[in-house]
Design an enzyme around this catalytic site. Structure first.
Site, mmCIF file in Angstrom:
data_model
loop_
_atom_site.group_PDB
_atom_site.id
_atom_site.type_symbol
_atom_site.label_atom_id
_atom_site.label_comp_id
_atom_site.label_asym_id
_atom_site.label_seq_id
_atom_site.Cartn_x
_atom_site.Cartn_y
_atom_site.Cartn_z
ATOM 1 C CB SER A 191 -17.019 1.789 -1.939
ATOM 2 O OG SER A 191 -15.795 2.040 -1.270
ATOM 3 C CE LYS A 192 -15.142 4.428 4.478
ATOM 4 N NZ LYS A 192 -15.193 3.412 5.574
ATOM 5 C CB THR B 134 -12.420 8.666 3.840
ATOM 6 O OG1 THR B 134 -11.465 9.420 3.091
ATOM 7 C CG2 THR B 134 -13.430 8.118 2.842
ATOM 8 C CG ASP B 135 -10.037 13.520 3.440
ATOM 9 O OD1 ASP B 135 -9.922 12.370 2.962
ATOM 10 O OD2 ASP B 135 -9.055 14.264 3.651
ATOM 11 C CD GLU B 136 -9.148 9.141 -0.145
ATOM 12 O OE1 GLU B 136 -9.309 8.599 -1.232
ATOM 13 O OE2 GLU B 136 -8.190 8.871 0.611
ATOM 14 C CE1 TYR C 12 -11.650 3.554 1.413
ATOM 15 C CE2 TYR C 12 -10.715 5.687 0.813
ATOM 16 C CZ TYR C 12 -11.156 4.792 1.779
ATOM 17 O OH TYR C 12 -11.113 5.148 3.109
ATOM 18 C CG ASP D 206 -10.491 -7.439 11.107
ATOM 19 O OD1 ASP D 206 -10.212 -6.242 11.250
ATOM 20 O OD2 ASP D 206 -10.142 -8.097 10.088
HETATM 21 P P1 NAD Z 1 -7.067 -1.058 7.079
HETATM 22 O O1 NAD Z 1 -7.118 -1.430 5.642
HETATM 23 O O2 NAD Z 1 -5.761 -0.966 7.765
HETATM 24 O O3 NAD Z 1 -7.954 -2.090 7.941
HETATM 25 C C1 NAD Z 1 -9.228 -2.492 7.549
HETATM 26 C C2 NAD Z 1 -9.641 -3.664 8.447
HETATM 27 O O4 NAD Z 1 -10.957 -4.076 8.050
HETATM 28 C C3 NAD Z 1 -8.726 -4.890 8.307
HETATM 29 O O5 NAD Z 1 -8.402 -5.409 9.584
HETATM 30 C C4 NAD Z 1 -9.579 -5.887 7.530
HETATM 31 O O6 NAD Z 1 -9.286 -7.240 7.833
HETATM 32 C C5 NAD Z 1 -10.977 -5.494 7.974
HETATM 33 N N1 NAD Z 1 -11.991 -5.896 6.993
HETATM 34 C C6 NAD Z 1 -11.974 -5.676 5.647
HETATM 35 N N2 NAD Z 1 -13.061 -6.235 5.080
HETATM 36 C C7 NAD Z 1 -13.771 -6.802 6.088
HETATM 37 C C8 NAD Z 1 -14.992 -7.522 6.145
HETATM 38 N N3 NAD Z 1 -15.702 -7.784 5.023
HETATM 39 N N4 NAD Z 1 -15.450 -7.954 7.337
HETATM 40 C C9 NAD Z 1 -14.739 -7.722 8.471
HETATM 41 N N5 NAD Z 1 -13.561 -7.055 8.480
HETATM 42 C C10 NAD Z 1 -13.092 -6.608 7.302
HETATM 43 O O7 NAD Z 1 -7.887 0.301 7.189
HETATM 44 P P2 NAD Z 1 -7.651 1.585 8.110
HETATM 45 O O8 NAD Z 1 -6.687 2.479 7.451
HETATM 46 O O9 NAD Z 1 -7.436 1.131 9.490
HETATM 47 O O10 NAD Z 1 -9.100 2.265 7.974
HETATM 48 C C11 NAD Z 1 -10.135 1.960 8.896
HETATM 49 C C12 NAD Z 1 -11.370 2.748 8.519
HETATM 50 O O11 NAD Z 1 -11.069 4.134 8.557
HETATM 51 C C13 NAD Z 1 -11.885 2.454 7.111
HETATM 52 O O12 NAD Z 1 -13.289 2.423 7.158
HETATM 53 C C14 NAD Z 1 -11.381 3.627 6.285
HETATM 54 O O13 NAD Z 1 -12.238 3.887 5.197
HETATM 55 C C15 NAD Z 1 -11.422 4.738 7.305
HETATM 56 N N6 NAD Z 1 -10.445 5.824 7.072
HETATM 57 C C16 NAD Z 1 -9.127 5.537 6.880
HETATM 58 C C17 NAD Z 1 -8.236 6.592 6.701
HETATM 59 C C18 NAD Z 1 -6.746 6.333 6.511
HETATM 60 O O14 NAD Z 1 -6.003 7.271 6.208
HETATM 61 N N7 NAD Z 1 -6.261 5.122 6.682
HETATM 62 C C19 NAD Z 1 -8.685 7.916 6.711
HETATM 63 C C20 NAD Z 1 -10.051 8.163 6.909
HETATM 64 C C21 NAD Z 1 -10.920 7.100 7.105
HETATM 65 P P1 TYD Z 2 -2.252 6.962 -0.251
HETATM 66 O O1 TYD Z 2 -1.392 6.688 0.930
HETATM 67 O O2 TYD Z 2 -2.542 5.835 -1.180
HETATM 68 O O3 TYD Z 2 -3.590 7.622 0.315
HETATM 69 P P2 TYD Z 2 -4.836 8.298 -0.483
HETATM 70 O O4 TYD Z 2 -4.743 7.964 -1.914
HETATM 71 O O5 TYD Z 2 -5.997 7.639 0.177
HETATM 72 O O6 TYD Z 2 -4.733 9.767 -0.206
HETATM 73 O O7 TYD Z 2 -1.598 8.131 -1.097
HETATM 74 C C1 TYD Z 2 -1.325 9.382 -0.543
HETATM 75 C C2 TYD Z 2 -0.810 10.277 -1.649
HETATM 76 O O8 TYD Z 2 0.469 9.785 -2.070
HETATM 77 C C3 TYD Z 2 -1.702 10.285 -2.876
HETATM 78 O O9 TYD Z 2 -1.700 11.590 -3.436
HETATM 79 C C4 TYD Z 2 -1.007 9.313 -3.831
HETATM 80 C C5 TYD Z 2 0.451 9.460 -3.462
HETATM 81 N N1 TYD Z 2 1.306 8.267 -3.632
HETATM 82 C C6 TYD Z 2 2.508 8.354 -4.341
HETATM 83 O O10 TYD Z 2 2.872 9.429 -4.846
HETATM 84 N N2 TYD Z 2 3.283 7.230 -4.444
HETATM 85 C C7 TYD Z 2 2.902 6.040 -3.914
HETATM 86 O O11 TYD Z 2 3.648 5.029 -4.079
HETATM 87 C C8 TYD Z 2 1.671 5.968 -3.183
HETATM 88 C C9 TYD Z 2 1.211 4.669 -2.570
HETATM 89 C C10 TYD Z 2 0.905 7.107 -3.063
#
Ligand code: NAD
Ligand code: TYD
Length: 356
Positions: free
Chosen positions: A163-164, A135-137, A160, A34
């Site tokens: 890129s995914k 991600t589903d996005e 975002y 990381d």
């Molecule tokens: P997060 O932002 O909490 O953590 C990301 C981690 O990646 C951090 O520890 C960061 O230091 C590390 N990182 C970033 N750039 C890096 C690099 N260049 N080299 C090495 N490490 C690096 O993210 P998260 O919410 O834990 O998400 C993890 C994964 O799951 C991501 O790939 C995200 O796209 C995917 N995901 C997240 C969600 C969600 O709701 N959070 C949902 C679906 C998929």
């Molecule tokens: P977020 O947690 O940023 O996840 P994602 O955009 O990846 O789904 O946002 C979840 C939902 O909440 C999204 O529809 C945007 C909304 N949102 C707000 O209404 N207020 C906020 O301050 C944030 C951060 C998100």
């Protein structure tokens, strides 16, 4: 059977939950790479830092030579790739970092993994896996009805999501072109302990605790499908060990909710759990509607039939129990999140169009 798993992004929200989960299983050894960006925190791994089956290296996945050395030393049986820039609002303000880590970094990791895998032999080569956590996005936005399944077309809207989506395409291309044994999982919105307080659920909790307004983008009618993080990491290990190579699996909570309903629910849990700082009419009084997010996807929903049928996985937490656990966790762990607000991110609005 023992497994050596190289995890990227294991100091983030989902990655750290995954590392803790792996180390709670028998016979799994973990190497966590990381870069330690703003979104990471090694305190999330204090419970495992002295575990002899765990090692951490501060490495950027874009540093090909350093990553290559770690593959050679660790000799993984699998890679689970979670490292990414993950916040949609930040991708609106600065897309370059998202392209760099999520696209270029993923391709660099694929190249190293492919070189390593090509030199394996026999069962070690056959059983190797490269699992990309996505991600589903990537599928874009739904209207009022329907759900994404594994055949849904890619139509990403935010930088975002784009890129995914690009990373997913590269991962599959490495399978089709070079034979690298890859798997992709596309998951819905996660929530739970140790989520950086920039995402909706933790941000609303920490702002409410401080008596600040709770900004809802647009009308609050946008819908997300919420999954408790412990259920996600269980799905990841299930897919890694039993999923089919070259396939993608959708993961979701079967828990759709409008943003306004999520925030109201959080407020109700706070009314009960933190009454001492409760505003007169309850925490819902803090809700404020603000300008919408540019390009705001209206609705995400996941059809999780494939993972249920093929691998027997389904989430264990309901949305209500998960939200209650999450509110309780943030109230008990102010020492974890307070320093972020003071040093890294003060909880103010991100991701507006330039000039707004
Ligand atoms: P997060 O932002 O909490 O953590 C990301 C981690 O990646 C951090 O520890 C960061 O230091 C590390 N990182 C970033 N750039 C890096 C690099 N260049 N080299 C090495 N490490 C690096 O993210 P998260 O919410 O834990 O998400 C993890 C994964 O799951 C991501 O790939 C995200 O796209 C995917 N995901 C997240 C969600 C969600 O709701 N959070 C949902 C679906 C998929
Ligand atoms: P977020 O947690 O940023 O996840 P994602 O955009 O990846 O789904 O946002 C979840 C939902 O909440 C999204 O529809 C945007 C909304 N949102 C707000 O209404 N207020 C906020 O301050 C944030 C951060 C998100």
């Amino acid at each position: 059977m023992s497994l050596r798993i190289l995890v990227t992004g294991g100091a983030g929200f989902i990655g750290s939950a995954f590392v803790r989960y792996l180390l709670s299983q028998k016979s799994i050894t973990v190497l966590n790479l990381d870069k330690l960006t703003y979104a990471s925190d090694l305190r999330t791994l204090e419970s495992v830092q002295d575990n002899p089956c765990y090692a951490f290296r501060k490495i950027d996945i874009c540093d090909t030579a350093a990553v290559r050395r770690e593959f050679e030393d660790f000799q993984p049986d699998a890679v689970v790739h979670l490292a990414a820039e993950t916040h949609v609002d930040r991708s609106i303000d600065g897309p370059a970092d998202f392209v760099h880590t999520n696209v270029v970094g993923t391709c660099s990791l694929l190249q190293v993994a492919n070189d390593y895998w090509s030199n394996l032999t026999g069962d070690r080569q056959r059983n190797f896996r490269f699992h990309h956590v996505s991600t589903d996005e990537v599928f874009g936005s739904l209207g009022e009805t329907g759900a994404f399944d594994e055949t849904s077309p890619y139509q990403p809207n935010s930088p975002y999501a784009a890129s995914k989506a690009a990373a997913d395409h590269f991962v599959l291309s490495w399978h089709r072109t070079y034979g690298l044994p890859v798997i992709i999982s596309n998951c819905s919105n996660n929530y739970g302990p140790y989520q950086f307080p920039e995402k909706l659920i933790p941000l609303m909790i920490v702002r409410a605790v401080d008596g600040k307004d709770l900004p809802i983008y647009g009308t609050g009618e946008n819908v997300r499908d919420w999954l408790y993080v412990d259920d996600h990491v269980d799905a990841l290990l299930t897919i890694l060990t039993r999923g089919r190579v070259g396939e993608t699996y959708n993961i979701g909570g079967n828990a759709e909710a409008r943003n306004i309903d999520i925030v109201r629910s959080l407020c109700r849990h706070l009314d009960t759990a933190a009454p001492s700082t409760k505003p007169t009419g309850g925490y819902c009084d803090l809700i404020t509607f603000v300008d919408d997010r540019p390009g705001h996807d209206f609705r995400y929903a996941m059809d999780t039939g494939k993972i249920q049928r093929e691998l027997g996985w389904q989430p264990r937490h309901t949305l209500e129990t998960g939200l209650e656990l999450t509110v309780a966790w943030y109230l008990d762990h102010e020492d974890w999140w307070r320093p972020f607000l003071q040093n890294t991110y003060d909880g103010e609005r991100l991701g507006r169009r330039r000039g707004q």
